[in-house]
Design an enzyme around this catalytic site. Structure first.
Site, PDB file in Angstrom:
ATOM      1  N   HIS A 191      38.619  42.233  36.473  1.00 20.94           N
ATOM      2  CA  HIS A 191      39.493  41.354  37.208  1.00 20.94           C
ATOM      3  C   HIS A 191      40.111  40.263  36.272  1.00 20.94           C
ATOM      4  O   HIS A 191      41.030  40.110  36.064  1.00 20.94           O
ATOM      5  CB  HIS A 191      38.531  40.684  38.412  1.00 20.94           C
ATOM      6  CG  HIS A 191      39.530  40.070  39.208  1.00 20.94           C
ATOM      7  ND1 HIS A 191      39.951  40.319  40.444  1.00 20.94           N
ATOM      8  CD2 HIS A 191      39.941  38.276  39.156  1.00 20.94           C
ATOM      9  CE1 HIS A 191      40.731  39.213  40.868  1.00 20.94           C
ATOM     10  NE2 HIS A 191      40.597  38.131  40.193  1.00 20.94           N
ATOM     11  N   GLU A 192      39.060  39.713  35.442  1.00 20.09           N
ATOM     12  CA  GLU A 192      39.538  38.500  34.545  1.00 20.09           C
ATOM     13  C   GLU A 192      40.282  38.958  33.564  1.00 20.09           C
ATOM     14  O   GLU A 192      41.138  38.248  33.039  1.00 20.09           O
ATOM     15  CB  GLU A 192      38.353  37.778  34.127  1.00 20.09           C
ATOM     16  CG  GLU A 192      37.422  37.003  35.380  1.00 20.09           C
ATOM     17  CD  GLU A 192      38.421  36.220  36.265  1.00 20.09           C
ATOM     18  OE1 GLU A 192      39.447  35.669  35.789  1.00 20.09           O
ATOM     19  OE2 GLU A 192      38.156  36.222  37.423  1.00 20.09           O
ATOM     20  N   HIS A 248      43.695  39.470  34.329  1.00 20.72           N
ATOM     21  CA  HIS A 248      44.716  38.212  34.325  1.00 20.72           C
ATOM     22  C   HIS A 248      44.951  37.965  32.823  1.00 20.72           C
ATOM     23  O   HIS A 248      46.259  37.690  32.612  1.00 20.72           O
ATOM     24  CB  HIS A 248      43.864  37.005  34.779  1.00 20.72           C
ATOM     25  CG  HIS A 248      43.819  37.198  36.318  1.00 20.72           C
ATOM     26  ND1 HIS A 248      44.818  37.385  37.020  1.00 20.72           N
ATOM     27  CD2 HIS A 248      42.633  36.968  37.158  1.00 20.72           C
ATOM     28  CE1 HIS A 248      44.335  37.440  38.514  1.00 20.72           C
ATOM     29  NE2 HIS A 248      43.098  37.006  38.505  1.00 20.72           N
TER      30      HIS A 248
END
EC number: 3.4.24.-
Length: 219
Positions: free
Chosen positions: A26-27, A30
């Site tokens: 997820h990170e 980004h």
């Protein structure tokens, strides 16, 4: 020991593996999209990596095990590096939740393949694998849906910030200070049980039905 945990102790290994991978991806999503649009802030801080240590927040990770919710370390984003800040901002924000949707889809696909073609070979491990994939799929779907909620500081809130006029965005930025209170109300009061979780569960079930329809020929 179970009474101190939100999930049964027997499922902890599956949950921990899922959380490490899901939070990391997820990170990283980004960070990667921000980097592709010209912002190397996360890269300079060593966040453009698959190393989970760089992405996991110790307290946020422990909290999800004992309370059912938590967080990873947010990726730093400097909008000044974006040539088209609003477009880049939306894509950076949505990249994280989409990564969780993709992970859930991959998990569902592997589970279908296992049942369609590999159950005899994996018979000795079938129960454990079923539990693992179930946690993997459901947790990633919840992360996908939860992060799209229009609440600060979630990705859904960031997406809306980049879609509304500058004047509205300024007011939304001021309202961020109330984000903690909103989360406190949702998770401490019955409001979460009556509103938040039924909504997330309904969204999760709808996506699972879509996955089932996609893989119907193999089911």
């Amino acid at each position: 020991m179970d009474r101190f945990l939100y999930y049964p102790l027997s499922l902890m290994p599956y949950l921990v593996i899922t959380l490490i991978v899901s939070f990391t991806m997820h990170e990283l999503a980004h960070a990667y999209v921000a980097y592709k649009f010209g912002d190397d802030t996360a890269k300079k801080q060593g966040r453009l990596t698959l190393n989970p240590i760089k992405h996991l927040d110790p307290f946020g990770t422990i909290l999800i095990l004992v309370a059912g919710f938590g967080w990873a370390r947010p990726i730093p984003v400097n909008r000044r590096f974006f040539k088209k800040p609003r477009l880049a901002g939306v894509l950076v924000s949505i990249a994280g939740p989409v990564s969780n949707l993709i992970l859930a889809f991959i998990g569902f696909f592997l589970l279908v393949l296992m049942h369609a073609y590999g159950m005899e070979m994996l018979a000795a491990f079938s129960t454990g694998l079923d539990q693992f994939f179930s946690i993997w799929i459901q947790l990633n779907l919840v992360l996908f849906l939860f992060n799209l909620l229009p609440l600060p500081p979630l990705d859904g809130y960031r997406i809306i910030e980049d879609l509304v006029p500058p004047g509205v965005r300024a007011k939304m930025t001021q309202a961020e200070s109330y984000g903690f209170i909103v989360f406190l109300v949702l998770f401490v009061t019955p409001l979460g049980s009556y509103v938040l979780w039924p909504m997330l569960n309904a969204g999760r079930d709808s996506i699972l039905k879509l996955f089932s329809a996609i893989f119907q020929p193999l089911l």
